[in-house]
Design a protein around this motif. Structure first.
Motif, PDB file in Angstrom:
ATOM      1  N   TRP A 171       3.663   4.643  -0.862  1.00 52.94           N
ATOM      2  CA  TRP A 171       4.137   6.017  -0.997  1.00 52.94           C
ATOM      3  C   TRP A 171       4.814   6.262  -2.336  1.00 52.94           C
ATOM      4  N   ARG A 172       5.389   5.234  -2.940  1.00 50.16           N
ATOM      5  CA  ARG A 172       5.911   5.398  -4.301  1.00 50.16           C
ATOM      6  C   ARG A 172       4.766   5.681  -5.269  1.00 50.16           C
ATOM      7  N   ARG A 173       3.669   4.948  -5.089  1.00 49.87           N
ATOM      8  CA  ARG A 173       2.501   5.170  -5.944  1.00 49.87           C
ATOM      9  C   ARG A 173       1.915   6.558  -5.696  1.00 49.87           C
ATOM     10  N   TYR A 230      13.178  -3.427  -6.419  1.00 52.85           N
ATOM     11  CA  TYR A 230      12.559  -2.907  -7.639  1.00 52.85           C
ATOM     12  C   TYR A 230      12.385  -4.007  -8.681  1.00 52.85           C
ATOM     13  N   ARG A 280       3.492   9.193  -4.782  1.00 54.43           N
ATOM     14  CA  ARG A 280       4.365  10.195  -5.412  1.00 54.43           C
ATOM     15  C   ARG A 280       4.092  10.291  -6.910  1.00 54.43           C
ATOM     16  N   ARG A 281       3.901   9.131  -7.552  1.00 50.15           N
ATOM     17  CA  ARG A 281       3.613   9.142  -8.990  1.00 50.15           C
ATOM     18  C   ARG A 281       2.258   9.778  -9.281  1.00 50.15           C
ATOM     19  N   GLN A 282       1.266   9.455  -8.457  1.00 52.09           N
ATOM     20  CA  GLN A 282      -0.096   9.940  -8.697  1.00 52.09           C
ATOM     21  C   GLN A 282      -0.359  11.306  -8.088  1.00 52.09           C
ATOM     22  N   LYS A 283       0.604  11.779  -7.258  1.00 53.67           N
ATOM     23  CA  LYS A 283       0.458  13.066  -6.569  1.00 53.67           C
ATOM     24  C   LYS A 283      -0.835  13.097  -5.742  1.00 53.67           C
ATOM     25  N   LYS A 297       5.797   0.804  -1.055  1.00 52.71           N
ATOM     26  CA  LYS A 297       5.039   0.650  -2.304  1.00 52.71           C
ATOM     27  C   LYS A 297       3.906   1.670  -2.385  1.00 52.71           C
TER      28      LYS A 297
END
Length: 221
Positions: A172-174, A118, A176-179, A170
């Motif tokens: 899938w983190r994005r 991170y 999750r944030r952007q749905k 990276k």
């Protein structure tokens, strides 16, 4: 000091019994190897992380005078690696307990500064940013040990554990944030950078080589 100590006086016989039983009932005690981050252990219990420091207790002489003085319970906390670490010690001297707990928690902070995927300033992130295909990069003793062990686990698991999943992490983190699901072409591109065989680790020379440009390591595997 970042940690706060909470002390409770205990009967020495009771405290020794709790120490022998691993402090069960309130926290789980496990060993933290001060030299090798691969051997450190964390046990999650009652929604928090507890780190035992039996080796440090001996190192700083918390056992001295146990037969003559009542033991006190010392508890220390610090947030790192996205969780709260708790150190519970039993001893007669507050100063020794503070020193031991600080050494343990400082080690946690040091490992986080080396291995975090991170933090942009971590050694792991700098390795990924500065690496070039086929070029061997010098790394610290801690990081080369972690990566060498990671490669062993990857081989034993047939690639089920793989620290090169960083590009997918990276994406899938994005997502999750952007749905929103990642675009198929981006997923395909990321998969091309994943595979534990794309990493070469030389423990003796303390060097790591990433074989493709754009690789990103995530020690969560």
């Amino acid at each position: 000091m970042e940690t706060d100590a909470m002390t409770i006086t205990r009967d020495s016989h009771e405290a020794r019994s709790r120490e022998r039983s691993g402090c069960r009932g309130e926290s789980a005690a496990v060993s933290l190897n001060m030299m090798n981050p691969l051997r450190r252990c964390a046990v999650r219990q009652h929604g928090r992380w507890t780190v035992g420091v039996a080796a440090i207790v001996v190192l700083f002489g918390l056992q001295a005078g146990w037969a003559d003085e009542p033991l006190r319970r010392f508890e220390f906390h610090r947030k790192a690696m996205g969780v709260e670490f708790t150190v519970v010690l039993y001893g007669a001297k507050k100063g020794a307990a503070n020193t031991a707990a600080k050494a343990a928690l400082d080690r946690v902070t040091q490992i986080d500064a080396i291995c975090s995927d991170y933090k942009a300033t971590s050694e792991l992130r700098r390795l990924c940013a500065e690496a070039r295909p086929g070029r061997s990069m010098p790394v610290s003793v801690d990081l080369v040990r972690v990566l060498a062990r990671s490669q062993e686990v990857s081989k034993l698991s047939g690639g089920a554990f793989d620290v090169t999943v960083g590009p997918l992490t990276k994406l899938w983190r994005r997502a999750r944030r952007q749905k929103r699901l990642p675009p198929p072409d981006r997923l395909k591109q990321a998969r091309g950078l994943v595979g534990y065989r794309l990493v070469s680790v030389d423990v003796h020379r303390r060097q790591v080589r990433l074989k493709r440009s754009g690789m990103r390591l995530d020690l969560g595997g």
